[in-house]
Design an enzyme around this catalytic site. Structure first.
Site, short mmCIF file in Angstrom:
data_model
loop_
_atom_site.label_atom_id
_atom_site.label_comp_id
_atom_site.label_asym_id
_atom_site.label_seq_id
_atom_site.Cartn_x
_atom_site.Cartn_y
_atom_site.Cartn_z
N ASP A 232 0.87 -1.16 0.00
CA ASP A 232 0.00 0.00 0.00
C ASP A 232 0.92 1.23 0.00
OD1 ASP A 232 -2.49 1.43 0.43
OD2 ASP A 232 -1.77 1.75 2.47
N ASP B 258 -0.19 5.23 0.70
CA ASP B 258 -0.49 6.23 1.74
C ASP B 258 -0.39 5.58 3.12
OD1 ASP B 258 -1.48 8.72 0.30
OD2 ASP B 258 -2.82 7.22 -0.59
N ASP C 3 -1.21 -0.30 6.08
CA ASP C 3 -1.32 0.40 7.36
C ASP C 3 -2.74 0.36 7.92
OD1 ASP C 3 -2.08 2.25 5.19
OD2 ASP C 3 -2.40 3.66 6.83
MG LIG Z 1 -2.78 3.22 3.49
#
Ligand SMILES: [Mg+2]
Length: 277
Positions: free
Chosen positions: A18, A20, A218
């Site tokens: 991922d 961001d 995250d």
């Molecule tokens: Mg993310």
């Protein structure tokens, strides 16, 4: 490091990351980001970057990553916009128009799929597609609502309710989808994580067995749940949305929880050194 963690890491040949909250926060690279990507290159670990963020094109991610001192290829990047366009291509009939709430990444992906994009005030669209749009206005929401109430089918690029920024946690695309659902009574079909299509597309492109690939993210309810739905093991990094405490309570446990990219890199390197004696 626990022996089971070492074995898990040493076994990996590929990783789907991922972006961001993993590689950066807004325009600020997270610590060790460029080092981590070059570690993957040196160790010949295949990588794919797969993001729910539909606002940017794959090319603009290549440039953003270059500004942060690392190098990735265009074909190593998948966004929920490119996945949404691929889906639309299979369902839109000739003459049907697509009304878009979204930025360049989504508009370009839909145009490149040879579909017709409805104008900003155009009604009678067959599809309303909604992704992150930082220029979102009352007018656009009104046109989308009227199209939906008129029978357009509704597609969301990704369901994220929140979005991490340098200023704090802001609203994500899922919050805008919820507003449109409230106004129209229509629920969207969803493309991005935790729906498995992004990870499945990434796996197809990497061409290595699922058992040798992990997803790194995250956020529990998109990255980690999406990995689970795609049959992938996952690694949670604590530099974005989800905390260690939330992970310990979550019904699907990532195989590994790491503080940041440098600590993952240290563990991963050590596990490979141990494996190779
Ligand atoms: Mg993310």
């Amino acid at each position: 490091m626990a022996a089971s963690h070492a074995q898990f890491l040493a076994n990996l040949n590929g990783i789907i990351l991922d972006m961001d909250g993993v590689l950066w926060e807004g325009e600020t690279p997270l610590p060790g980001m460029a080092d981590f990507l070059s570690f993957l290159r040196v160790e010949k670990i295949r990588l794919m970057l797969a993001t729910n963020n539909a606002s940017l094109t794959p090319e603009s991610y290549v440039r953003k990553i270059a500004r942060m001192g690392a190098e990735v290829r265009r074909d190593e990047i998948l966004t929920s916009a490119t996945a949404t366009a691929a889906y639309l291509k299979t369902v839109v009939r000739p003459g049907e128009k697509v009304f878009i709430i979204g930025e360049e990444g989504l508009v370009r992906a839909v145009e490149e799929a040879d579909l017709t994009v409805a104008g900003p005030d155009e009604l009678h669209a067959a599809y309303v597609v909604c992704g992150m749009d930082r220029g979102l206005s009352w007018q656009k929401l009104a046109a989308a609502t009227i199209n939906l109430r008129g029978g357009a089918r509704f597609i969301g690029t990704n369901p994220d309710l929140t979005f991490p920024t340098e200023r704090g946690i802001a609203h994500g695309n899922g919050a805008i989808l919820a507003a449109l659902t409230a106004a129209s009574g229509v629920k969207p079909a969803l493309i991005g994580k935790p729906y498995p299509s992004l990870y499945q597309m990434a796996l197809r492109q990497m061409g290595i067995p699922k058992s040798r690939v992990a997803a790194l993210g995250d956020r529990l309810e998109t990255d980690i749940l999406g990995a689970r739905k795609a049959g992938l093991k996952s690694i949670l990094v604590l530099t974005g949305v989800s905390s260690r405490k939330e992970a310990s309570r979550y019904k699907y446990k990532p195989a590994l929880v790491v503080k940041d990219l440098p600590s993952l890199q240290r563990m991963w390197l050590l596990s490979r050194q141990r494996r190779d004696g």
